[in-house]
Each structure stands twice: as C-alpha cells, then as structure tokens.
Scaffold this motif. Structure first.
Motif, short mmCIF file in Angstrom:
data_model
loop_
_atom_site.label_atom_id
_atom_site.label_comp_id
_atom_site.label_asym_id
_atom_site.label_seq_id
_atom_site.Cartn_x
_atom_site.Cartn_y
_atom_site.Cartn_z
N LEU A 31 43.61 43.40 30.09
CA LEU A 31 42.73 44.52 29.74
C LEU A 31 43.51 45.77 29.33
O LEU A 31 43.28 46.29 28.23
N SER A 54 35.45 44.28 26.79
CA SER A 54 36.67 43.48 26.82
C SER A 54 36.71 42.61 28.07
O SER A 54 37.17 41.46 28.03
N PHE A 55 36.23 43.16 29.17
CA PHE A 55 36.16 42.40 30.42
C PHE A 55 35.23 41.20 30.25
O PHE A 55 35.58 40.07 30.61
N MET A 108 43.16 39.48 34.11
CA MET A 108 42.43 40.72 33.81
C MET A 108 43.35 41.93 33.90
O MET A 108 43.34 42.81 33.05
N ALA A 151 36.25 48.93 27.61
CA ALA A 151 36.78 48.19 28.75
C ALA A 151 35.75 47.18 29.25
O ALA A 151 36.08 46.02 29.52
#
Lengths: 283, 307
Positions: free
Chosen positions: B76, B220-221, B72, B217
């Motif tokens: 990210l 995307s996480f 991550m 964000a």
C-alpha cells in the motif's frame, strides 16, 4: 531555466520508461500471438512445454502468421463456450448492478433518512471485505435456493456489490443542488428528478460503473471457482489457464482474444471511465 | 413543505431493490454464518468461542494472516507513493505541453493494465519469471545465476510487482483528480514569493491531497485482495509459503469443507474490519458513501452569481 529544461527531459524519460513497462505485457502477447508453431516452440517451448534449454526473447516474430488464430477459431469449440459464459456472467452482473445500484446510490446521495449512517457503514464494510469472507454465506444461500452450479450463482451475488454504489453516490452528490431545486420549482416529482436530472447528469459515473463492473467480472476468478462445478459453465478466466497447459500453439492467440472485449471497452469508454474514477476520488 | 416522513419513505423506495438483494444474499446468510461459527461441526451443540480459539491457534491461519498483513504493509505505501510520484510528474510535464491528445493517450497507456484479465497476462508472467524464462535469460547474459522466481521467497515480490503494475494507473487517475482540484492561483502566489517546486509540492499540494489520499488508500486496499487471482492462476492452491494468504486459506478450507474454521474466521475478519472502520472513521474523516461535503463550496459561488 536550463535546469528546468533538463529536469523536464528527465521526467519525460522516466514516464516513457514506465509506459513501456505498463504496455509491455500486452505488446508481447500481441506480437507473440502471430508466431507459427515452430517458432513458438523455439521461443517458449522451454517454459510452456517443458522442452530443454532456455526460453528465447523475441519481440517480433520472424515469420508472422495468423495460423494460431485460425486454429483457435476452428479447433477449439470449448474456448468459445467459455467465451460465451464469460460474456453472459459479466453482462448479467453489470445489467443487474445498474438497475439496483443507480437508484440506491441516488437515495444515499440525495436523501436524508433515519438509519442512513448505519446503512452507509454496512455498505462500507461490504466494500472493504474480500470475497472470501462472504464465500460461505453466499454458498449457503445459493444452496438453499438450489442455484449452485448455474449462471445465477455468480450473477446474483455479484449484482449486490458495494463498489458501484460507492462510485455512483460520489458522482450523484457532485450534481449541484441548484439544478435539483430548479427542477422542483418547475414541479418535477422525486422520480421525475431522478430520471430527468440524476440519470443524465450522473451518466459518466454510470458508464464508468458499467465498464469497471465488466472488467471486474470478465476477470472474475474467485466467484466462478467457488460456485460453479460444471466445466461447460466455466468462464474464460478459469478455462484459459487449463487450456494453456501444454497448448503452446494457441496460448498467445487465446490470451489476446480473451482480453480483447475488456481492452476494447476500456478504450471506448476512456473518457467516462476517467471521469467516473476521478469522481470517486473527490471529496 | 414535504414532511420528513414522506422524504424518507421515498428514499427507501429507491433503496429497495439493492437493499433486498444485499439483505437476502449477504446480510441474512452472514448471520447464519455467525450462528454456525458458535456451533459444533457435527450436530448442533453450542461450543461458544472454541472455533475461534481453533482458528487463532491454527498455524496456517497465522501464516496467512501474517502474509496478508505483510503484503498490505509493503504494497500500500509503495503503490500510493509511486502513483503519487507518477501523477505529479505527469502533471508537471502535461501542464507545459500543449498536445492534449498525446497526454490522454499516455494516461490510457498507464491505466491499461487494469483492463487486462489475469488469465491472459499469466502467460506473460510465466514467461518472465519461470526458471527458464526471460528474467533468468537476462540474468544469465549479465553473468548472474538464475533462480526460480515463483517458487521461492521472491514469489512475494513478484506478486508485489504484479499488484503495482495493475493498480498504478488507476491510483494515478485518482491522484490527478485531486491535484486538478487545487487552485492554480495558490502556486502562482507561492512562486511569486520565491517558493521552489519542492516547497510548492510540500506546502500546497500535499496538505490538500489528504482527502484523495484516504480514498486512494481505501480503494487500493480493496484491490489488494484481488492479487489472489494472479497468485492463484500462477501458482494454484498451495503456492510458495511467502504468498500463502488469507484468500488461499479460506479457499482451501472451503474446498475441504472445514466450515467451523471458515465461519469463525469470516466472523473474525468482519469484526476486525468493522472495528477498524469505526476507529478510522472517528480518527480521520474516512471517505463515506455519498454525503454533501463537496457541493457546499460550489453552492456559495453559484449562489452569489445568481443572487
């Protein structure tokens, strides 16, 4: 001015290179699916069938043939069972999502009620958590309901995902208040407003939820892996890798047929998908 | 005037189908999971936090948690920056060109990877990264030694590449919407005052993309957990230890029926995520579901027009 132009050309080149990287896998799968058995073995035998030597890189087949597709069509009934399973699972989940998430998102976007903040928090949490966290709880409830190892085991939990809710409530809250006020003045009830204004104006959001849901569940690996045991129930996403072991001949053709429904839907729904994704990113 | 009560009753009717399912399939079963996380494996003895201690001391859990966090932490920012870069480039070029259709096709090309199922593309990745595959073929031609990309520390980077390939277009669309929402007049005004391209980007574009940034964000996480598909189809239950993630661990505990650890770890993750969400919500304006923030601005404009 001249500097601007040079920069422009550079930007175009970078974008073009990136585009090539993005579409390369699909192009390679396409062209390679047109190879005959001999050529496939020459190019890919080293990797896919443990032959000696290195793989070869061939962008275009020397002797294009549709034989791989014919073979896939005629000789692999299991493949079509898996294809049908995938369609059923993805279709079931998407249909269910539309029926539950559309009204729920409407409520979240348009009503104020006690407990809304808590509810939003819970849905947000469910959106973020990966499948693996709810894997055991899902298993327990499906076991209690005697639904394990049936299509329902994948469809039912899949219906209640939080992502459609997230996208839909964003696109519903983008509907201007005046439109709804005007409908109220014309005497429309809450359900009338939902059906006659909410649904038509939220259509880009709804179609993008349908497309994203289909892509997601056509590609589902974790859920069927956990909840299905019987081979004949498994979708393409699980069957294809098994089939590819040692089956160089139809590997690429089978991959293409697998991605075809998803990619076709993606291209057909391009406009609404773009709008829907855009709406989910706006504030 | 409708009473508030009636309003909220209507809301619950709309919510009912989804809420029933979510409660029945997720919330109540999860309470059961939490209950089990406090119990012994055999019998129903209450063991308090023993299972949690076992999880936290478990080597595999530590490795998987570390790998997931590392993935991550690297993916990210990388994806967000790259996709923002592409979106800005795209916007710059597309603004000058007048062939709308072509830019649309280009956008579709960039977002195409999100439509391609993991099962299909795995063949391609195998061909690319195998010891006898294309990447090593290229390395060999250039005079470098090859390596087994998928069975070494490089597996991590293969997965990073895979994730970025798949999500770049999706994130680009999100950024593009954010950029499209910025008024053109602001740029014109800045240009008149002599601001360059970079200054425009830094002082006008970036500050107004904060909202878009948090949504991007977040999504995307969420999508980052899904690289498990590619990882699993490429390398199976036990991949190279650099990509052994929480998803693998949970899956293996599940297969081995290690219910105690599984329930404790699941409860732990819910707790951590919940706390994170609450703090993030307090610190920043985290994107929520629904809300009426956006309509305010439009309303005043239209109201003026109507009035």
């Amino acid at each position: 001015m001249r500097k601007g132009k040079a920069g422009d050309v550079l930007l175009r080149i970078i974008l073009a290179v990136l585009l090539v990287i993005m579409v390369m896998p699909l192009v390679m799968l396409c062209t390679n699916s047109l190879m005959g058995k001999q050529e496939l073995l020459e190019s890919f035998g080293a990797v896919l069938s443990d032959c000696a030597g290195m793989a070869e890189f061939r962008l275009f087949p020397r002797y294009p043939t549709m034989r791989a597709y014919v073979r896939l069509l005629l000789d692999t009934p299991e493949y079509f069972t898996a294809f049908w399973n995938s369609a059923l699972l993805a279709g079931g989940v998407v249909a269910g999502q539309v029926f539950t998430a559309v009204p729920a998102a409407w409520a979240l976007a348009r009503f104020d009620f006690p407990g809304k903040a808590v509810l939003k928090f819970v849905y947000m949490l469910l959106l973020i958590l990966p499948f693996q966290v709810t894997m055991v709880s899902g298993y327990l409830v499906l076991d209690t309901l005697k639904l394990l190892d049936t299509y329902w085991a994948v469809i039912l939990p899949g219906i209640f995902s939080a992502l459609p809710l997230f996208i839909l409530s964003k696109s519903f809250s983008a509907i201007p208040k005046e439109v709804i006020e005007a409908a109220k003045i014309d005497g429309a009830g809450d359900f009338g407003i939902f059906v006659k204004i909410g649904v038509p104006l939220g259509m880009p959001g709804i179609s993008s939820v349908v497309i994203l849901g289909f892509l997601e569940y056509w590609n589902a690996v974790e859920q069927p892996l956990t909840f299905l045991k019987t081979e004949t129930l498994k979708p393409l996403s699980l069957y294809l890798p098994v089939m590819l072991k040692g089956e160089v001949q139809t590997a690429f053709a089978a991959s293409i047929v697998t991605l075809l429904p998803a990619v076709l839907l993606f291209f057909c729904g391009q406009d609404s998908l773009e709008k829907g994704i855009g709406a989910s990113g706006s504030f | 005037m409708r009473s508030r009560r009636k309003w909220s009753r209507r809301a619950w009717i709309f919510l009912l189908p989804d809420l029933l399912g979510t409660t029945g399939f997720v919330l109540i079963p999860f309470l059961d999971v939490f209950r089990r996380s406090l119990l012994q494996a055999v019998g129903d003895g209450f063991v308090g936090l023993d299972n949690y201690r076992a999880v936290l001391e478990n080597k595999a859990f530590r490795l998987a948690a570390f790998n997931t966090a590392r993935f991550m932490a690297i993916c990210l920012p990388l994806l967000l920056l790259l996709s923002l870069g592409v979106a800005v480039m795209f916007q710059n070029v597309a603004d000058k060109g007048n062939r709308k259709r072509r830019w649309k096709d280009l956008k579709a090309g960039f977002t195409l990877p999100m439509a391609i199922p993991a099962a299909s593309v795995v063949v391609f990745f195998q061909m690319l990264f195998d010891e006898k595959g294309w990447l090593n073929l290229l390395a060999g031609r250039l005079g470098f030694g090859g390596r087994d990309w998928l069975n070494g520390a490089s597996a991590f980077w293969v997965l990073v590449a895979c994730y970025i390939w798949k999500n770049l277009g999706y994130d680009m669309l999100l950024w593009l919407t954010g950029i499209a929402g910025i008024e053109k007049e602001q740029y014109e005004a800045a240009r008149v005052q002599g601001a360059g391209g970079f200054a425009c980007f830094y002082y006008i574009t970036l500050p107004q993309l904060k909202g878009t940034a948090s949504v991007t964000a977040l999504l995307s996480f969420v999508n980052a957990f899904r690289v498990f598909r590619e990882a699993y189809l490429l390398s199976g239950d036990y991949p190279h230890e650099s990509i052994y993630m929480l998803q693998h661990l949970f899956n293996n505990w599940f297969v081995n029926l290690d219910i105690q650890k599984l329930t404790a770890a699941a409860s732990l993750l819910v707790l951590v995520t919940g706390v994170f969400l609450l703090t993030a919500g307090a610190l920043f304006r985290v994107p929520g579901l629904g809300g009426t923030g956006r309509t305010g601005g439009k309303k005043t404009k239209k109201g003026r027009r109507n009035g």
